[in-house]
Structure formats: C-alpha cells, structure tokens
Design an enzyme around this catalytic site. Structure first.
Site, PDB file in Angstrom:
ATOM      1  N   HIS A 173       4.421  -2.541  12.351  1.00 25.72           N
ATOM      2  CA  HIS A 173       3.317  -3.026  11.535  1.00 25.72           C
ATOM      3  C   HIS A 173       2.023  -3.196  12.321  1.00 25.72           C
ATOM      4  CE1 HIS A 173       2.790  -5.268   7.451  1.00 25.72           C
ATOM      5  NE2 HIS A 173       1.859  -4.360   7.652  1.00 25.72           N
TER       6      HIS A 173
ATOM      7  N   ASP B 155       4.966  -8.387   2.510  1.00 23.94           N
ATOM      8  CA  ASP B 155       5.710  -8.578   3.756  1.00 23.94           C
ATOM      9  C   ASP B 155       6.531  -9.855   3.676  1.00 23.94           C
ATOM     10  OD1 ASP B 155       6.516  -8.652   6.469  1.00 23.94           O
ATOM     11  OD2 ASP B 155       4.565  -7.940   7.166  1.00 23.94           O
TER      12      ASP B 155
ATOM     13  N   HIS C 161       6.983 -11.517   6.332  1.00 23.28           N
ATOM     14  CA  HIS C 161       6.382 -12.295   7.405  1.00 23.28           C
ATOM     15  C   HIS C 161       4.861 -12.372   7.230  1.00 23.28           C
ATOM     16  CE1 HIS C 161      10.061 -10.278   8.886  1.00 23.28           C
ATOM     17  NE2 HIS C 161      10.315 -11.468   9.398  1.00 23.28           N
TER      18      HIS C 161
ATOM     19  N   ASP D 296       2.660 -12.222   9.827  1.00 24.44           N
ATOM     20  CA  ASP D 296       1.969 -11.392  10.817  1.00 24.44           C
ATOM     21  C   ASP D 296       0.643 -12.017  11.234  1.00 24.44           C
ATOM     22  OD1 ASP D 296       4.106  -9.719  10.546  1.00 24.44           O
ATOM     23  OD2 ASP D 296       3.050  -8.158   9.464  1.00 24.44           O
TER      24      ASP D 296
ATOM     25  N   HIS E 175       3.628  -6.586  16.494  1.00 21.31           N
ATOM     26  CA  HIS E 175       3.812  -6.336  15.057  1.00 21.31           C
ATOM     27  C   HIS E 175       3.850  -7.640  14.263  1.00 21.31           C
ATOM     28  CE1 HIS E 175       8.539  -6.482  14.613  1.00 21.31           C
ATOM     29  NE2 HIS E 175       8.091  -7.441  15.382  1.00 21.31           N
TER      30      HIS E 175
ATOM     31  N   ASP F 138       5.287  -3.531   4.185  1.00 22.58           N
ATOM     32  CA  ASP F 138       6.339  -3.626   5.191  1.00 22.58           C
ATOM     33  C   ASP F 138       7.665  -3.575   4.445  1.00 22.58           C
ATOM     34  OD1 ASP F 138       8.290  -4.592   7.047  1.00 22.58           O
ATOM     35  OD2 ASP F 138       6.719  -5.604   8.184  1.00 22.58           O
TER      36      ASP F 138
ATOM     37  N   ASP G 298      10.455  -4.615   5.153  1.00 24.14           N
ATOM     38  CA  ASP G 298      11.280  -5.821   5.178  1.00 24.14           C
ATOM     39  C   ASP G 298      10.872  -6.799   4.081  1.00 24.14           C
ATOM     40  OD1 ASP G 298       9.176  -7.524   6.081  1.00 24.14           O
ATOM     41  OD2 ASP G 298       9.755  -7.303   8.177  1.00 24.14           O
TER      42      ASP G 298
ATOM     43  N   GLU H 109       7.678  -0.007   9.244  1.00 23.59           N
ATOM     44  CA  GLU H 109       8.894  -0.697   9.679  1.00 23.59           C
ATOM     45  C   GLU H 109      10.185  -0.099   9.124  1.00 23.59           C
ATOM     46  OE1 GLU H 109       9.057  -2.918  12.038  1.00 23.59           O
ATOM     47  OE2 GLU H 109       7.022  -3.728  12.213  1.00 23.59           O
TER      48      GLU H 109
END
Length: 301
Positions: free
Chosen positions: A99, A121, A123, A125, A138, A224, A226, A273
C-alpha cells in the site's frame, strides 16, 4: 466510463515485512482483468510494470521507516507515470504492490488538481516513523501524503497536497493505539466496520463520497484487499477477521461507479496488497479484478 484505462503495474514490496505482494500485479492480470474490464465496457491499454529491484537485493536503511529511499524512488516514478496518464486524457489504474505505492499514485493524480481520497482498508495507514510498531511504510501512506510529523518536510511524500477534510476512510477495524488517537484528532472522516454493520455499506460509501467530492476536482479510490474478510480474500499480507463480504465489496465499488456516472468524479484507482503466496487458487486476485470492473462500471443489468 468512456475514458481509456491505462493499467500501471507497481510490483513493490518494500513497504511490507512479508514478501509476495510484488507478484500482485501479475496475479491480478492472470485473473482475467482484461476480460473483466471489457465487460465493464472500457478500452484498456496495459503499460506494463515499473521496474522495481527486489527487496532481497537491498538492506533496510532505517528501522523506523524501512526501505524509505527505495520507496521514494518507486513512488516518484509512479507519480510521473500517473500524472502523464491523466495529462493524456486516460484513466490510471494502478496494480500494487504494497500500500505504500499509494503515495506515488496520489501524488501523480493530484498534480494540477485538488484530490479527494476514498480509502477502503482494514487499517488506517496513518502511522509515522515515530509511532509505527513495525517500521513498515505500508502502514504510513496516508500520514505521508498528508505531511504528518516526520513527513512534513518530505516533498516527494506529501506532493499530493491532500487536505484531511477531503479524506474518508471506510471499513476500519484494526488500528494501533497512536494511530487511533491521530485519526480521532484529525479532520479526516472515518467509518468503521461497525458503521457498515449498523447502516449498510452503500449508505456509508455514499456519505464518504460526499466528503471526498466536496471542494475537490476528482477522487482517488485506494482499495486494499485486506478490506475484505479473509474468508473471502485470503491472499493478503495483513488479514483481519470481520471485514467486508464479497457482496458488500461489490456494492461499495458499484456505488463509486454510480457516483462517477453522475458526476465524473473518479480520477484514479488502485488495488493493492494481493499476495499470491498466501492465496488459494488465485482467489483474491480474481476478486480484485472483479472489484476493479465494478468500480469502472460493470453491472448485472
């Protein structure tokens, strides 16, 4: 989408601990991306991959921001490629890679434009070198692009000139303590998976799009993989249970396409990712290709 789509591979894995996402662009292409985009009715030109030296050939230069000089090199070249694509009247579709490539995509898409960012995402980030528990970049691209802390004087990283009030994060479910506090204190808009559970994904994405299109010239969507639940998309480097379902993910990207049809707001898109080493029969890459097509206009009817 009537604009020609240019596919740009950014096979970088400097930003992550686990190797493998450098093969993500190839995996997504192998998942019949071209056919998915054809079904979305768009013309496609594949410009190939940026040249990215293997991480195994280098040593991390800084434990709190690993491979940062290498990431700068790749992202600077990616920014030039994305900016040239936009200047040519085409639409940049970036295939990552980890990412951290978003730093380059956003910098390129934001040249001569005020950019809004929709961040899908698990997360945030939003770490910086001083707050990151891992030193993996990332986990820092949003903080870098917004010039937070150590990135304030890092011109290549915050070249996008983003404003926090034009950024919306959707589907958060795994934040570090310092990162959580920083997001709360920021002017960004953040929606967690609980918001999606309570309100439904389309309502949340509609609100997020309202945020990122207000006072901007266009929107960058950063996906992303994930963001999805690992039962749906197992081939990612940092899986977190409780993510978006397959149908929720498609509904979210279809909502983006509907807004773009109405307003022409979409300026760039990236999907990152995908890690084939951790995947099952290229399943995650196949979903990534499908979601890109949904974002660019593929419909059931």
């Amino acid at each position: 989408m009537s604009t020609e789509v240019h596919v740009i591979g950014a096979p970088m894995d400097y930003g992550a601990d686990r190797r493998g996402v450098d093969m993500g662009p190839s995996a997504i292409r192998y998942a019949d991306l071209a056919n998915e985009l054809a079904q979305a009715g768009v013309d496609v030109v594949d410009t190939g991959d940026l040249l990215v030296p293997r991480a195994e050939e280098r040593s991390p230069s800084h434990e709190h921001a690993k491979f940062l000089p290498e990431i700068e090199d790749v992202c600077s070249r990616l920014a030039d490629e994305v900016a040239a694509t936009v200047d040519d009247g085409a639409f940049p579709l970036v295939l990552g890679g980890d990412h951290a490539v978003a730093i380059g995509t956003m910098a390129g898409a934001a040249r001569d434009a005020d950019l809004g960012v929709l961040w899908l995402d698990a997360h945030g980030d939003f770490n910086t070198p001083s707050t990151s528990p891992s030193g993996n970049v990332h986990g820092m691209p949003l903080a870098a692009a917004l010039g937070r802390d150590e990135f304030a004087d890092t011109a290549w990283a915050n070249a996008a000139g983003l404003r926090e009030e034009n950024v919306a994060l959707v589907g958060l479910r795994n934040l570090d303590d310092h990162e959580r506090e920083a997001i709360r204190d920021s002017a960004m808009t953040a929606f967690t998976m609980s918001d999606i559970d309570e309100r439904g994904v389309t309502d949340v994405v509609e609100d997020a799009l309202d945020v990122v299109t207000t006072g901007t010239d266009g929107v960058h969507v950063s996906l992303d993989m994930d963001w999805l639940d690992p039962d749906e998309a197992p081939g990612v480097g940092t899986p977190v249970r409780g993510g978006a379902t397959y149908r929720e993910a498609h509904a979210a990207l279809e909502t983006v396409a509907e807004r773009d049809d109405a307003t022409g707001c979409l300026r760039s898109l990236e999907v990152v990712e995908v890690n084939p080493i951790l995947d099952q029969s290229n399943r995650t890459a196949e979903i990534a290709a499908e979601l890109v097509a949904s974002a660019l206009g593929k419909r059931v009817l």
